[in-house]
Motif scaffolding. Structure first.
Motif, PDB file in Angstrom:
ATOM      1  N   VAL A 191      -2.636  -2.014   5.256  1.00 32.45           N
ATOM      2  CA  VAL A 191      -3.603  -3.100   5.386  1.00 32.45           C
ATOM      3  C   VAL A 191      -3.226  -3.949   6.596  1.00 32.45           C
ATOM      4  CG1 VAL A 191      -4.572  -5.151   4.288  1.00 32.45           C
ATOM      5  CG2 VAL A 191      -3.991  -3.140   2.898  1.00 32.45           C
ATOM      6  N   ARG A 206       0.892  -9.114  -3.896  1.00 34.08           N
ATOM      7  CA  ARG A 206       1.898  -8.550  -2.989  1.00 34.08           C
ATOM      8  C   ARG A 206       1.908  -9.273  -1.645  1.00 34.08           C
ATOM      9  NH1 ARG A 206       5.902  -4.951  -2.814  1.00 34.08           N
ATOM     10  NH2 ARG A 206       4.868  -3.465  -1.415  1.00 34.08           N
ATOM     11  N   GLU A 251      -3.147  -6.609  -4.537  1.00 36.66           N
ATOM     12  CA  GLU A 251      -2.893  -6.768  -3.105  1.00 36.66           C
ATOM     13  C   GLU A 251      -2.575  -8.220  -2.762  1.00 36.66           C
ATOM     14  OE1 GLU A 251      -5.379  -3.035  -1.149  1.00 36.66           O
ATOM     15  OE2 GLU A 251      -6.131  -5.083  -0.880  1.00 36.66           O
ATOM     16  N   LEU A 295       0.670  -2.958   1.026  1.00 34.97           N
ATOM     17  CA  LEU A 295       0.625  -3.817  -0.149  1.00 34.97           C
ATOM     18  C   LEU A 295       0.656  -2.999  -1.431  1.00 34.97           C
ATOM     19  CD1 LEU A 295      -2.079  -6.399   1.000  1.00 34.97           C
ATOM     20  CD2 LEU A 295       0.413  -6.608   1.118  1.00 34.97           C
ATOM     21  N   THR A 296       0.153  -1.780  -1.354  1.00 29.74           N
ATOM     22  CA  THR A 296       0.211  -0.836  -2.473  1.00 29.74           C
ATOM     23  C   THR A 296       0.649   0.504  -1.907  1.00 29.74           C
ATOM     24  OG1 THR A 296      -2.068  -0.039  -2.237  1.00 29.74           O
ATOM     25  CG2 THR A 296      -1.731  -2.035  -3.570  1.00 29.74           C
TER      26      THR A 296
END
Length: 385
Positions: free
Chosen positions: A116, A229, A226, A110-111
């Motif tokens: 995740v 995204r 997050e 997500l980043t």
């Protein structure tokens, strides 16, 4: 005062600051001692908050232009840059075919900082399907995150905790499983500190937030990015109808839901249960938010100088939105909930879309997402999506 005494037990002499600011001498009577960290001059600080960028107060009269300006202001205060160019690179594991859906674990970026893991449920049949980005609560329970909302078919050791949580807050149901049964793709990911990204000890939160601030970043900002995204990832799945995506959450998850709707055009509707209030009405002695700790997942430094809490949620207007609160919920006093509801309805009304917003207080319920609330939310999602 013992230097090792816990912060929450200390009293603070803060009245002197009021006298000094007014130019007067400090007397014993003026040097008021207050219990806890709220300064005795907090009414003056609250009076200084006028929320000048709020719709209706802002000089910007075109709503689309206002939305762009308000969203840009929120994003600036996240202190975490956008992550749009980071490849999601999903990996799927733990696939299991259940009676109503196919269940699998998905791990995504997500980043640019870490991977995740989340639960992804897909109904049987021909897609594309409507979808729900399901956002878990805080609850000071960190061994489970996504498992609070999706039955952990992949981990028997977490099942007991997950079922106990569902019994306490969701009338024994796993909300994600119920949504999949009704024909929705469901994505539920762990926030930092929960489930596979934890467990985080409750007392560590404040230190974690402090370290983010020292690093020029923000814990709340990371969670917002997050979730933003995650909505984009869900919209990009072939199995999903990208025009029919909702964000849904309870408690901190409710905050995350309306915040994601404000920051992401991928969210077509949002349902938030037990997290909406006016900031000034929430900032009163004894309110849980003033303890810090869990609040740092939802605190963007300086944003209150521009926008109130419902002002941020209003960025999502005129898309369909639902806000439920329990009348016995001590975390969100009734006055603050009503102030927020009035502000929200005023924005949707100004856009001739009042029928697209539903606000309701359940007088007999507390801080829960009970079965009767769920059933109404599910029917509402069916209607708006």
């Amino acid at each position: 005062m013992d230097a090792h005494e816990p912060l929450g037990r200390r009293s603070f002499v803060v009245g002197a600051g009021t006298a000094l600011l007014s130019g007067g001498a400090v007397t014993g009577a003026e040097a008021a001692v207050v219990d806890g960290p709220l300064p005795d001059f907090h009414p003056a600080l609250k009076d200084a908050l006028t929320f000048p960028l709020a719709w209706g107060s802002s000089p910007i009269r075109d709503f689309r232009a206002w939305r762009r300006a308000a969203r840009a202001t929120v994003e600036e205060h996240l202190l975490v840059e956008r992550q749009d160019r980071v490849p999601f690179a999903p990996e799927y594991t733990g696939r299991d075919r259940a009676h109503d859906c196919t269940r699998e674990l998905v791990t995504v970026s997500l980043t640019r900082y870490e991977r995740v893991r989340g639960a992804l449920l897909t109904p049987h049949g021909d897609g594309p399907f409507p979808a729900v980005l399901l956002l878990h609560d805080h609850g000071a329970r960190f061994d489970i995150g996504k498992e609070k909302l999706v039955r952990p078919w992949y981990d028997d050791t977490r099942l007991a905790s997950a079922q106990a949580w569902a019994d306490t807050y969701f009338s024994g149901r796993f909300v994600g499983d119920e949504l999949a049964r009704r024909g929705y793709v469901v994505l539920c990911l762990d926030a930092l500190g929960w489930g596979d990204r934890g467990p985080l000890a409750y007392e560590q939160q404040q230190a974690l937030a402090s370290n983010f601030y020292h690093l020029g970043s923000s814990l709340a900002g990371l969670m917002a990015r997050e979730d933003q995204r995650a909505a984009a990832f869900l919209a990009g799945l072939d199995r999903v109808d990208a025009r029919r995506i909702a964000a849904l959450g309870f408690s901190m998850g409710a905050y995350r839901a309306w915040q994601t709707a404000a920051l992401s055009d991928h969210v077509a509707a949002t349902a938030s249960v037990c997290w909406m209030t006016g900031l000034k009405e929430m900032t009163v002695p004894g309110n849980n938010t003033l303890r810090g700790q869990s609040a740092y997942y939802m605190l963007h430094p300086g944003l209150a100088r521009h926008l109130d809490i419902p002002d941020v949620a209003s960025i999502a207007a005129p898309r369909p939105a639902l806000f439920f609160n329990g009348g016995l919920d001590t975390l969100f006093p009734a006055q603050g909930v009503q102030v927020a509801y009035d502000k929200l309805r005023a924005v949707w009304r100004a856009l001739h879309a009042e029928e697209r917003i539903r606000t309701k207080t359940w007088p007999e319920l507390g801080h829960v997402f009970a079965r009767e609330m769920q059933d109404e939310v599910f029917s509402w999602l069916d209607d708006v999506l």
